[in-house]
Scaffold this motif. Structure first.
Motif, PDB file in Angstrom:
ATOM      1  N   UNK A 278       0.821  -1.207   0.000  1.00 26.83           N
ATOM      2  CA  UNK A 278       0.000   0.000   0.000  1.00 26.83           C
ATOM      3  C   UNK A 278       0.855   1.257   0.000  1.00 26.83           C
ATOM      4  N   UNK A 279       1.891   1.283   0.830  1.00 24.98           N
ATOM      5  CA  UNK A 279       2.746   2.466   0.913  1.00 24.98           C
ATOM      6  C   UNK A 279       3.583   2.636  -0.350  1.00 24.98           C
ATOM      7  N   UNK A 280       4.038   1.532  -0.947  1.00 23.39           N
ATOM      8  CA  UNK A 280       4.829   1.630  -2.176  1.00 23.39           C
ATOM      9  C   UNK A 280       3.980   2.177  -3.320  1.00 23.39           C
ATOM     10  N   UNK A 281       2.714   1.751  -3.399  1.00 24.95           N
ATOM     11  CA  UNK A 281       1.829   2.253  -4.446  1.00 24.95           C
ATOM     12  C   UNK A 281       1.563   3.745  -4.265  1.00 24.95           C
ATOM     13  N   UNK A 282       1.293   4.156  -3.027  1.00 24.86           N
ATOM     14  CA  UNK A 282       1.029   5.581  -2.779  1.00 24.86           C
ATOM     15  C   UNK A 282       2.285   6.413  -3.037  1.00 24.86           C
ATOM     16  N   UNK A 283       3.455   5.858  -2.745  1.00 24.98           N
ATOM     17  CA  UNK A 283       4.703   6.572  -3.026  1.00 24.98           C
ATOM     18  C   UNK A 283       4.883   6.785  -4.530  1.00 24.98           C
ATOM     19  N   UNK A 284       4.524   5.794  -5.348  1.00 27.85           N
ATOM     20  CA  UNK A 284       4.597   5.956  -6.798  1.00 27.85           C
ATOM     21  C   UNK A 284       3.611   7.017  -7.280  1.00 27.85           C
ATOM     22  N   UNK A 285       2.420   7.031  -6.708  1.00 23.07           N
ATOM     23  CA  UNK A 285       1.441   8.050  -7.073  1.00 23.07           C
ATOM     24  C   UNK A 285       1.930   9.446  -6.685  1.00 23.07           C
ATOM     25  N   UNK A 286       2.549   9.562  -5.505  1.00 24.42           N
ATOM     26  CA  UNK A 286       3.084  10.860  -5.080  1.00 24.42           C
ATOM     27  C   UNK A 286       4.192  11.326  -6.015  1.00 24.42           C
ATOM     28  N   UNK A 287       5.033  10.402  -6.448  1.00 29.26           N
ATOM     29  CA  UNK A 287       6.097  10.761  -7.391  1.00 29.26           C
ATOM     30  C   UNK A 287       5.508  11.253  -8.710  1.00 29.26           C
ATOM     31  N   UNK A 288       4.442  10.641  -9.162  1.00 30.45           N
ATOM     32  CA  UNK A 288       3.806  11.052 -10.404  1.00 30.45           C
ATOM     33  C   UNK A 288       3.178  12.442 -10.273  1.00 30.45           C
ATOM     34  N   UNK A 289       2.516  12.699  -9.153  1.00 27.83           N
ATOM     35  CA  UNK A 289       1.896  14.005  -8.927  1.00 27.83           C
ATOM     36  C   UNK A 289       2.964  15.089  -8.848  1.00 27.83           C
ATOM     37  N   UNK A 290       4.075  14.813  -8.172  1.00 27.60           N
ATOM     38  CA  UNK A 290       5.139  15.802  -8.057  1.00 27.60           C
ATOM     39  C   UNK A 290       5.785  16.091  -9.410  1.00 27.60           C
ATOM     40  N   UNK A 291       5.969  15.069 -10.221  1.00 27.13           N
ATOM     41  CA  UNK A 291       6.547  15.274 -11.544  1.00 27.13           C
ATOM     42  C   UNK A 291       5.632  16.140 -12.405  1.00 27.13           C
ATOM     43  N   UNK A 292       4.333  15.873 -12.358  1.00 27.30           N
ATOM     44  CA  UNK A 292       3.381  16.698 -13.113  1.00 27.30           C
ATOM     45  C   UNK A 292       3.361  18.128 -12.583  1.00 27.30           C
ATOM     46  N   UNK A 293       3.474  18.286 -11.277  1.00 22.58           N
ATOM     47  CA  UNK A 293       3.468  19.621 -10.677  1.00 22.58           C
ATOM     48  C   UNK A 293       4.672  20.443 -11.138  1.00 22.58           C
ATOM     49  N   UNK A 294       5.854  19.841 -11.146  1.00 21.41           N
ATOM     50  CA  UNK A 294       7.068  20.590 -11.477  1.00 21.41           C
ATOM     51  C   UNK A 294       7.181  20.877 -12.973  1.00 21.41           C
ATOM     52  N   UNK A 295       6.794  19.919 -13.827  1.00 25.51           N
ATOM     53  CA  UNK A 295       7.017  20.074 -15.259  1.00 25.51           C
ATOM     54  C   UNK A 295       5.830  20.683 -15.998  1.00 25.51           C
ATOM     55  N   UNK A 296       4.629  20.546 -15.460  1.00 32.31           N
ATOM     56  CA  UNK A 296       3.441  21.039 -16.156  1.00 32.31           C
ATOM     57  C   UNK A 296       2.800  22.242 -15.477  1.00 32.31           C
ATOM     58  N   UNK A 297       2.737  22.237 -14.145  1.00 27.91           N
ATOM     59  CA  UNK A 297       1.995  23.281 -13.445  1.00 27.91           C
ATOM     60  C   UNK A 297       2.865  24.480 -13.079  1.00 27.91           C
ATOM     61  N   UNK A 298       4.147  24.256 -12.776  1.00 25.92           N
ATOM     62  CA  UNK A 298       5.059  25.369 -12.465  1.00 25.92           C
ATOM     63  C   UNK A 298       6.345  25.201 -13.275  1.00 25.92           C
TER      64      UNK A 298
END
Length: 676
Positions: A278-298
């Motif tokens: 469960x924690x490994x899956x959520x960590x992958x999702x967090x990494x994906x959200x952060x990547x989208x935030x840095x490269x697409x949103x800001x």
């Protein structure tokens, strides 16, 4: 024992002090009435051409006269919050995702400044993510409908020839459902946000991914290379990622940075491969959200872009004896940029088209001749064969075109005028040349700060150095519309390509192709010409960030100059100090409201406040400059200090004692010499 009245009152007297010591700090109250005043001023003067200070009522001026700390740190600590709402749609996401995902993201990222690929790299304004995650149950209906639509399409479409190949699904199949859900959420919520949908559509008949092509007949043809991918950014402020699609891989074929490998270790493949905790899956999702935030949103700025009232994009088409409109539709390029609604209110964007024959343009043939270079490549056929190919040096072309701009204008029939504040020429060399000829060996178009250079020949396609899902990407070299749109976005609006961002850790531009598929005019893997909300917001935000950075740094320079000339005391003459305090309070109020408007994604209001604050910044400069010009040099004479009798006496005693001991040394040390 009876207590005195004073002893009885002491606890009650100390109680308020104790409460004040443990109470949290309260933010300074806003000036009442200024918000309504600025709102009415914006309605009368949307472009902020006039200074609002002169029309301030007396009551507001008295409120602004309250002294406040005059410090550069107040400006340099401004930070905009970026509202992001994550929607988890699917059965694979654990119920605890809504609780764990925000904590993982907040522990991995904090407030950081906006960056630019050109100096200065670090801008004055910072940003931070404001994340809200909805429970998976909230989007279960969306996941069910999208899964049924994809399953119906896969069952009706023919299977690919290779069993390991991915089946293509049109983006519109899922995007229409996500857009419908997004509009329902926006209509029911008062707080604007950017929505990220993480989808899990369950088990499907066969592996699949998405394509922007209207049909799938040519998805597996050797003559085409449709890059199937699992993500899409909408024209409105949402993007969705189907974690059940794929797994996919794309990037440089042989060597290079930014490759997205096939496997279960990339966050896009979080639901593929072995089951994760469960924690490994959520960590992958967090990494994906952060990547989208840095490269697409800001994303970082490609170049600084200042506010200009009149913009002009000038297309200069240098062609052969016959024009070939295929792949070079000027109206399609113009319409794609206009549909993005990139200019602010008060800005005008115009397009100008000129054409000239290559045979009638001596400077054009000179530019091509001087910029042509060759390189060698080795290919293994029956044996190793060396092939010599040619390319154009874009930097040399830009240098010669800049030096010969007057001659180019004369040949192309361009009449120079000063009615436009910013002009971006787009030179398109459409050559009657049979061999492939690219810019810097790889590019069809190259964007510079002051122009765009584009080239094509009669060669219709080539195999690029990129691969997608195990197949080389074939570049259709006659199609120039996408490269021109992407280059114009970089030069005119400072929009960075989706795969490039400035990294302060590397002190260089880094490459990541994760988000270069789907809805983007950049990169070799996408086919769309329209703009998503990523490019639209970036174009408008870049003007804000550049102008705001100039305003803050200029104001800090004014404060430094004030401190160097003696501080606020120089403003006491002619009642300048009161106006300085009023201007300072009004400026900081507008900048704080500007950052608040950016956090609400209201860029029009933010631009009005920014342009209105420039009047206050210039007024502060004028006040300090006038006060510094009135400074007079003066020489103040002090009385001579008293004679240091104590130190002189002690020194005399020490010198006398030293000489006395030296003169009596034989008598004083005689007893010690007798021992030897």
């Amino acid at each position: 024992m009876a207590q005195s009245p004073l002893q009885t009152l002491i606890p009650f007297l100390l109680l308020p002090l104790l409460l004040l010591s443990i109470a949290p700090a309260v933010a300074p109250a806003a000036f009442p009435g200024i918000e309504a005043f600025l709102g009415s001023s914006a309605a009368r003067d949307p472009t902020a051409a006039n200074d609002t200070f002169g029309s301030l009522p007396a009551s507001l001026r008295r409120a602004l006269s309250v002294p406040s700390p005059i410090s550069p740190s107040r400006l340099l600590s401004l930070s905009a919050a970026v509202p992001v709402s994550v929607r988890l749609a699917g059965a694979s996401f654990p119920a605890s995702s809504a609780r764990l995902l925000p904590s993982y993201v907040s522990s991995a990222v904090s407030s950081a400044p906006f960056f630019s690929s050109r100096r200065p790299h670090r801008l004055a304004l910072s940003h931070s993510i404001h994340l809200d995650v909805a429970a998976p149950a909230a989007s279960s209906q969306l996941a069910t409908r999208a899964a049924a639509a994809v399953r119906a399409h896969l069952e009706a479409a023919p299977a690919p020839f290779h069993a390991t190949a991915l089946s293509s699904v049109p983006y519109s199949l899922v995007d229409d459902l996500v857009a419908e859900d997004y509009r329902a959420l926006v209509g029911s919520s008062s707080a604007p946000a950017i929505y990220i949908y993480l989808l899990d559509l369950g088990k499907q008949p066969r592996p699949y991914a998405y394509t922007a092509a209207p049909g799938s007949a040519d998805s597996h043809s050797p003559a085409f290379s449709r890059c199937l991918a699992p993500l899409w950014a909408g024209k409105e402020r949402y993007l969705w990622i189907d974690l059940g699609a794929g797994p996919v891989d794309y990037g440089p074929a042989l060597s290079g940075d930014g490759v997205l490998p096939r496997g279960e270790f990339h966050p896009l493949a979080a639901l593929h491969g072995r089951p994760k905790s469960e924690k490994a899956l959520v960590a992958s999702l967090a990494s994906l959200v952060l990547s989208a935030y840095k490269l697409l949103l800001v994303p970082s700025l490609r170049i600084p872009v200042h506010y200009e009232s009149s913009l002009l994009i000038r297309f200069v088409h240098i062609h052969g004896d016959e024009k070939d409109p295929a792949g070079l539709d000027w109206r399609a390029v113009e319409q794609s940029i206009r549909d993005g609604d990139l200019p602010y209110e008060g800005q005008s964007l115009k397009f100008d088209f000129h054409s000239v024959k290559y045979s009638e343009c001596p400077i054009c043939s000179f530019v091509i001749a001087r910029s042509t270079h060759s390189f060698t490549s080795r290919f293994l056929f029956d044996n190793y064969t060396m092939i010599v190919s040619e390319y154009l040096d874009s930097k040399r072309m830009r240098h010669m075109l800049s030096d010969s701009s007057e001659e180019m204008h004369r040949v192309a029939g361009v009449h120079d005028s000063d009615e436009h504040d910013k002009v971006v020429p787009v030179y398109v060399f459409d050559l009657d040349y049979d061999k492939l000829l690219l810019l810097d060996r790889y590019h069809q178009a190259v964007a510079f700060r002051d122009m765009v250079v584009v080239v094509r020949t009669r060669s219709s396609q080539t195999v690029s150095d990129y691969s997608c899902n195990g197949r080389h990407v074939i570049t259709m070299t006659r199609n120039l519309e996408r490269p021109i749109i992407g280059s114009v976005l970089q030069t005119m609006f400072g929009v960075s390509p989706t795969h490039q961002s400035w990294s302060p850790e590397h002190d260089a531009t880094v490459v990541d192709y994760t988000w270069s598929t789907g809805h983007t005019p950049f990169g070799p893997f996408s086919e769309t010409k329209s703009l998503s909300f990523v490019q639209k917001d970036a174009a408008r935000r870049n003007v804000l960030l550049t102008t705001l950075n100039y305003t803050i740094t200029s104001t800090v320079a004014v404060l430094d100059s004030l401190a160097a000339h003696g501080g606020e005391n120089i403003l006491l003459r002619k009642k300048r100090h009161v106006e300085f305090i009023q201007r300072w309070n009004l400026l900081t109020y507008k900048l704080e409201k500007l950052v608040s408007a950016m956090s609400r994604l209201d860029y029009n209001k933010a631009m009005y406040l920014l342009r209105s604050s420039d009047h206050d910044m210039y007024a502060l400069f004028s006040l300090v400059y006038q006060a510094s010009q009135e400074l007079e040099a003066s020489l103040v004479c002090f009385k001579d200090p008293p004679f240091p009798w104590l130190s002189v006496s002690l020194s005399g005693v020490f010198v006398f004692g030293f000489f006395y001991v030296y003169s009596k040394r034989d008598k004083l040390f005689r007893s010690k010499r007798k021992q030897f």
